[in-house]
Write a protein that holds these residues in place. Structure first.
Motif, PDB file in Angstrom:
ATOM      1  N   SER A 107       0.759  -1.075   0.080  1.00  0.00           N
ATOM      2  CA  SER A 107       0.002   0.050   0.149  1.00  0.00           C
ATOM      3  C   SER A 107       0.966   1.452  -0.042  1.00  0.00           C
ATOM      4  N   GLY A 108       2.242   1.374   0.258  1.00  0.00           N
ATOM      5  CA  GLY A 108       2.914   2.297   0.448  1.00  0.00           C
ATOM      6  C   GLY A 108       2.922   2.745   1.782  1.00  0.00           C
ATOM      7  N   ARG A 109       2.586   2.205   2.786  1.00  0.00           N
ATOM      8  CA  ARG A 109       2.810   2.371   3.991  1.00  0.00           C
ATOM      9  C   ARG A 109       3.233   1.320   4.843  1.00  0.00           C
ATOM     10  N   GLY A 110       3.849   1.705   5.687  1.00  0.00           N
ATOM     11  CA  GLY A 110       4.916   0.855   6.897  1.00  0.00           C
ATOM     12  C   GLY A 110       6.144   0.190   6.138  1.00  0.00           C
ATOM     13  N   LYS A 111       6.818  -0.794   6.532  1.00  0.00           N
ATOM     14  CA  LYS A 111       7.691  -1.386   6.048  1.00  0.00           C
ATOM     15  C   LYS A 111       7.808  -1.728   4.631  1.00  0.00           C
ATOM     16  N   GLN A 112       8.751  -1.530   3.719  1.00  0.00           N
ATOM     17  CA  GLN A 112       8.658  -2.083   2.547  1.00  0.00           C
ATOM     18  C   GLN A 112       8.948  -3.567   2.375  1.00  0.00           C
ATOM     19  N   PRO A 113       8.135  -4.209   1.660  1.00  0.00           N
ATOM     20  CA  PRO A 113       8.055  -5.682   1.431  1.00  0.00           C
ATOM     21  C   PRO A 113       9.544  -5.980   0.954  1.00  0.00           C
ATOM     22  N   ARG A 114       9.904  -7.326   1.140  1.00  0.00           N
ATOM     23  CA  ARG A 114      11.174  -7.777   0.668  1.00  0.00           C
ATOM     24  C   ARG A 114      11.468  -7.655  -0.813  1.00  0.00           C
ATOM     25  N   TRP A 115      10.336  -8.202  -1.524  1.00  0.00           N
ATOM     26  CA  TRP A 115      10.566  -8.157  -3.049  1.00  0.00           C
ATOM     27  C   TRP A 115      10.827  -6.971  -3.624  1.00  0.00           C
ATOM     28  N   LEU A 116      10.107  -5.704  -2.871  1.00  0.00           N
ATOM     29  CA  LEU A 116      10.427  -4.503  -3.409  1.00  0.00           C
ATOM     30  C   LEU A 116      11.779  -4.165  -2.989  1.00  0.00           C
ATOM     31  N   VAL A 117      12.218  -4.196  -1.936  1.00  0.00           N
ATOM     32  CA  VAL A 117      13.536  -4.063  -1.392  1.00  0.00           C
ATOM     33  C   VAL A 117      14.597  -4.347  -2.467  1.00  0.00           C
ATOM     34  N   ALA A 118      14.555  -5.847  -2.688  1.00  0.00           N
ATOM     35  CA  ALA A 118      15.170  -6.581  -3.640  1.00  0.00           C
ATOM     36  C   ALA A 118      15.353  -5.710  -5.102  1.00  0.00           C
ATOM     37  N   ALA A 119      14.283  -5.414  -5.619  1.00  0.00           N
ATOM     38  CA  ALA A 119      14.172  -4.864  -6.799  1.00  0.00           C
ATOM     39  C   ALA A 119      14.836  -3.249  -6.804  1.00  0.00           C
ATOM     40  N   LEU A 120      14.522  -2.645  -5.499  1.00  0.00           N
ATOM     41  CA  LEU A 120      15.085  -1.272  -5.631  1.00  0.00           C
ATOM     42  C   LEU A 120      16.592  -1.441  -5.488  1.00  0.00           C
ATOM     43  N   ARG A 121      17.346  -2.304  -4.832  1.00  0.00           N
ATOM     44  CA  ARG A 121      18.625  -2.583  -4.662  1.00  0.00           C
ATOM     45  C   ARG A 121      19.242  -2.875  -6.210  1.00  0.00           C
ATOM     46  N   SER A 122      18.544  -3.584  -6.823  1.00  0.00           N
ATOM     47  CA  SER A 122      18.958  -4.101  -8.348  1.00  0.00           C
ATOM     48  C   SER A 122      18.770  -2.945  -9.298  1.00  0.00           C
ATOM     49  N   GLY A 123      18.376  -1.790  -8.892  1.00  0.00           N
ATOM     50  CA  GLY A 123      18.339  -0.471  -9.738  1.00  0.00           C
ATOM     51  C   GLY A 123      17.095  -0.252 -10.218  1.00  0.00           C
ATOM     52  N   SER A 124      16.161  -0.580  -9.795  1.00  0.00           N
ATOM     53  CA  SER A 124      14.652  -0.438 -10.417  1.00  0.00           C
ATOM     54  C   SER A 124      14.181   0.648  -9.653  1.00  0.00           C
ATOM     55  N   LYS A 125      13.327   1.715 -10.060  1.00  0.00           N
ATOM     56  CA  LYS A 125      12.627   2.790  -9.196  1.00  0.00           C
ATOM     57  C   LYS A 125      11.231   2.356  -8.880  1.00  0.00           C
ATOM     58  N   LEU A 126      11.055   3.152  -7.792  1.00  0.00           N
ATOM     59  CA  LEU A 126       9.684   2.848  -7.140  1.00  0.00           C
ATOM     60  C   LEU A 126       8.354   3.137  -8.178  1.00  0.00           C
ATOM     61  N   ASP A 127       8.455   4.119  -9.020  1.00  0.00           N
ATOM     62  CA  ASP A 127       7.436   4.357 -10.027  1.00  0.00           C
ATOM     63  C   ASP A 127       7.212   3.084 -10.698  1.00  0.00           C
ATOM     64  N   ASP A 128       8.183   2.267 -11.116  1.00  0.00           N
ATOM     65  CA  ASP A 128       8.085   1.104 -11.940  1.00  0.00           C
ATOM     66  C   ASP A 128       7.156   0.004 -11.454  1.00  0.00           C
ATOM     67  N   PHE A 129       6.738   0.016 -10.221  1.00  0.00           N
ATOM     68  CA  PHE A 129       5.825  -0.893  -9.519  1.00  0.00           C
ATOM     69  C   PHE A 129       4.495  -0.427  -9.276  1.00  0.00           C
TER      70      PHE A 129
END
Length: 148
Positions: A107-129
């Motif tokens: 939802s964009g609230r609280g702690k980011q889920p693991r799949w999102l953290v991994a994707a952001l570390r690999s270079g993706s942007k939050l807007d991509d999701f």
């Protein structure tokens, strides 16, 4: 926990008597073993029932001291009966989605889920999701177009 053996003096005498007359289970006939089994199960059932009753009494005392609400969390002893319970918040719709597993959303609230953290570390942007419905309303309140 309640003592199951009774008085220490009696239990010591019982132990000594039991050691003097050790039972040879192999030598006992079927009827004798069956009677012993029935006696033991009866005694065990009584002791279990007594222990359960004692634990239920303790639990009832604890619940009176620290009542538990419907959600399962306990109220603080500091909280008084006059305080209002915490208000219910509306359900928040998901805003971000995992493209490889669409059932995984955030939802964009609280702690980011693991799949999102991994994707952001690999270079993706939050807007991509962003989920398609939220892309239209991005930057506007309730999906309305901003005034020009």
């Amino acid at each position: 926990m309640a003592s199951l053996a009774g008085s220490p003096r009696k239990s010591a005498m019982q132990r000594k008597g039991a050691m003097d007359r050790k039972l040879d289970f192999e030598a006992m006939d079927f009827d004798g073993l069956w009677r012993l089994y029935e006696d033991l199960t009866k005694i065990l059932a009584e002791k279990i029932a007594a222990e359960k009753l004692e634990l239920e009494k303790r639990l009832a005392r604890l619940n009176r001291i620290n009542p538990i609400d419907e959600a399962g969390s306990s109220f603080s002893l500091v909280q008084s009966a006059t305080e209002r319970p915490r208000r219910k918040y509306p359900k928040v719709l998901p805003k971000y989605c995992n493209p490889s597993a669409p059932a995984e959303t955030w939802s964009g609230r609280g702690k980011q889920p693991r799949w999102l953290v991994a994707a952001l570390r690999s270079g993706s942007k939050l807007d991509d999701f962003l989920i398609a419905d939220t892309k239209r309303s991005k930057g506007t309140k309730l999906g309305r177009r901003p005034h020009s």
